[in-house]
Design a protein around this motif. Structure first.
Motif, short mmCIF file in Angstrom:
data_model
loop_
_atom_site.label_atom_id
_atom_site.label_comp_id
_atom_site.label_asym_id
_atom_site.label_seq_id
_atom_site.Cartn_x
_atom_site.Cartn_y
_atom_site.Cartn_z
N MET A 1 0.85 -1.19 0.00
CA MET A 1 0.00 0.00 0.00
C MET A 1 0.88 1.24 0.00
N PHE A 2 0.52 2.19 -0.81
CA PHE A 2 1.30 3.42 -0.95
C PHE A 2 0.50 4.58 -0.33
N ILE A 3 1.06 5.17 0.71
CA ILE A 3 0.39 6.23 1.47
C ILE A 3 1.23 7.50 1.40
N THR A 4 0.58 8.62 1.14
CA THR A 4 1.29 9.91 1.13
C THR A 4 0.61 10.88 2.08
N LEU A 5 1.43 11.78 2.60
CA LEU A 5 0.93 12.90 3.40
C LEU A 5 1.26 14.18 2.67
N GLU A 6 0.25 15.00 2.46
CA GLU A 6 0.41 16.26 1.75
C GLU A 6 -0.11 17.40 2.62
N GLY A 7 0.22 18.62 2.22
CA GLY A 7 -0.29 19.78 2.93
C GLY A 7 0.61 20.97 2.81
N PRO A 8 0.13 22.13 3.23
CA PRO A 8 0.93 23.35 3.18
C PRO A 8 2.18 23.23 4.05
N ASP A 9 3.13 24.09 3.80
CA ASP A 9 4.34 24.13 4.63
C ASP A 9 3.95 24.41 6.08
N GLY A 10 4.55 23.63 6.99
CA GLY A 10 4.28 23.83 8.41
C GLY A 10 3.07 23.08 8.92
N SER A 11 2.48 22.23 8.10
CA SER A 11 1.27 21.51 8.52
C SER A 11 1.57 20.28 9.37
N GLY A 12 2.84 19.92 9.49
CA GLY A 12 3.21 18.80 10.36
C GLY A 12 3.42 17.49 9.66
N LYS A 13 3.58 17.51 8.35
CA LYS A 13 3.73 16.27 7.58
C LYS A 13 4.93 15.45 8.03
N SER A 14 6.06 16.08 8.19
CA SER A 14 7.28 15.35 8.54
C SER A 14 7.13 14.66 9.89
N THR A 15 6.57 15.36 10.86
CA THR A 15 6.34 14.78 12.18
C THR A 15 5.40 13.59 12.09
N GLN A 16 4.32 13.75 11.35
CA GLN A 16 3.30 12.70 11.28
C GLN A 16 3.76 11.48 10.48
N THR A 17 4.52 11.69 9.41
CA THR A 17 4.98 10.53 8.64
C THR A 17 5.93 9.67 9.47
N LYS A 18 6.80 10.30 10.22
CA LYS A 18 7.75 9.55 11.05
C LYS A 18 7.03 8.82 12.19
N PRO A 135 -4.62 26.84 7.77
CA PRO A 135 -4.37 28.09 7.04
C PRO A 135 -2.88 28.29 6.76
N ALA A 136 -2.58 28.80 5.57
CA ALA A 136 -1.19 28.96 5.15
C ALA A 136 -0.38 29.80 6.12
N GLU A 137 -1.00 30.88 6.62
CA GLU A 137 -0.26 31.77 7.51
C GLU A 137 0.11 31.08 8.82
N LYS A 138 -0.75 30.18 9.30
CA LYS A 138 -0.44 29.45 10.53
C LYS A 138 0.72 28.47 10.29
N GLY A 139 0.71 27.83 9.12
CA GLY A 139 1.79 26.90 8.82
C GLY A 139 3.14 27.58 8.75
N LEU A 140 3.19 28.73 8.09
CA LEU A 140 4.45 29.46 7.99
C LEU A 140 4.90 29.97 9.36
N GLN A 141 3.93 30.39 10.18
CA GLN A 141 4.29 30.86 11.52
C GLN A 141 4.84 29.72 12.36
N ARG A 142 4.29 28.52 12.17
CA ARG A 142 4.83 27.36 12.88
C ARG A 142 6.29 27.13 12.52
N ARG A 143 6.61 27.24 11.24
CA ARG A 143 7.99 27.01 10.82
C ARG A 143 8.93 28.02 11.46
N ILE A 144 8.47 29.25 11.57
CA ILE A 144 9.29 30.28 12.21
C ILE A 144 9.42 30.00 13.70
N SER A 145 8.29 29.67 14.35
CA SER A 145 8.29 29.43 15.79
C SER A 145 9.13 28.21 16.16
N ASN A 146 9.08 27.19 15.31
CA ASN A 146 9.85 25.97 15.58
C ASN A 146 11.31 26.08 15.16
#
Length: 211
Positions: A1-18, A135-146
């Motif tokens: 089975m092939f599963i992908t996680l997509e979303g705006p920058d800062g949406s948490g994809k990397s954390t969730q895939t791992k 929301p895109a602005e929240k995702g970008l703010q997460r990247r800055i905050s993290n």
């Protein structure tokens, strides 16, 4: 089975895939993780070009072809062989990112991009795609905050990232059997629980159909 996680920058994809990989392995599934752009030695070299802030003069058409070159290597070297071996493949981004970012974000023709993506992947598309939406602005703010490393793609204007988010939602609406929209504007543990619950339901359903 092939599963992908997509979303705006800062949406948490990397954390969730791992985290998803860890849960699957804990429960006895044979699973592998990869990401885009990257996942192989060659693809990682392309990634460094795509993400480097020194390359802000890169044209969108160049960007598309570089993403596709990294993806083609990943598909042939990692994804296809793993699927043939019966493994579950989890990817942090895949071809839908090109439709969202370069299609909706930059405004390239979706039909042209889809044809290119079919060539790039050998017509390999995911069985299940989770859209981590916020929301895109929240995702970008997460990247800055993290204090995540700010890259060339992050540096596009907010309006670009808003178009990307809207594009993702349109893609999900077009293929509701493949896409599952997850509210990513929640605690990471809650998001992860939602993803894993739905994935187990799909895996059980798939197993029943095959038996």
């Amino acid at each position: 089975m092939f599963i992908t996680l997509e979303g705006p920058d800062g949406s948490g994809k990397s954390t969730q895939t791992k985290w998803l990989l860890e849960q699957l392995k804990r429960d006895g599934f044979d699973a592998v993780f990869t990401r885009e752009p990257g996942g192989t030695e060659i693809s990682n070299q392309v990634r460094s070009i795509l993400m480097n802030m020194k390359n802000k003069s890169m044209f969108p058409r160049t960007e598309i072809l570089l993403f596709c070159s990294a993806r083609a290597q990943l598909v042939e070297q990692i994804i296809k062989p793993s699927l043939v071996e019966g493994k579950i493949v989890i990817s942090d981004r895949y071809a839908d990112s090109t439709l969202a970012y370069q299609g909706y974000g930059h405004g390239f023709d979706l039909k042209t991009l889809t044809d290119l993506l079919n060539f790039t992947t050998g017509n390999l598309w995911p069985d299940l795609t989770f859209l981590l939406d916020l929301p895109a602005e929240k995702g970008l703010q997460r990247r800055i905050s993290n204090r995540d490393e700010w890259n060339r793609m992050d540096d596009y204007q907010l309006e670009f990232h808003q178009r990307v988010r809207e594009g993702y939602l349109k893609l999900a609406a077009l293929q509701p059997d493949r896409w599952v929209v997850i509210d990513a504007d929640k605690e990471a543990v809650s998001v992860g629980a939602d993803i894993y619950r739905i994935l187990l339901e799909r895996l059980n359903s798939r197993s029943s159909q095959l038996s």
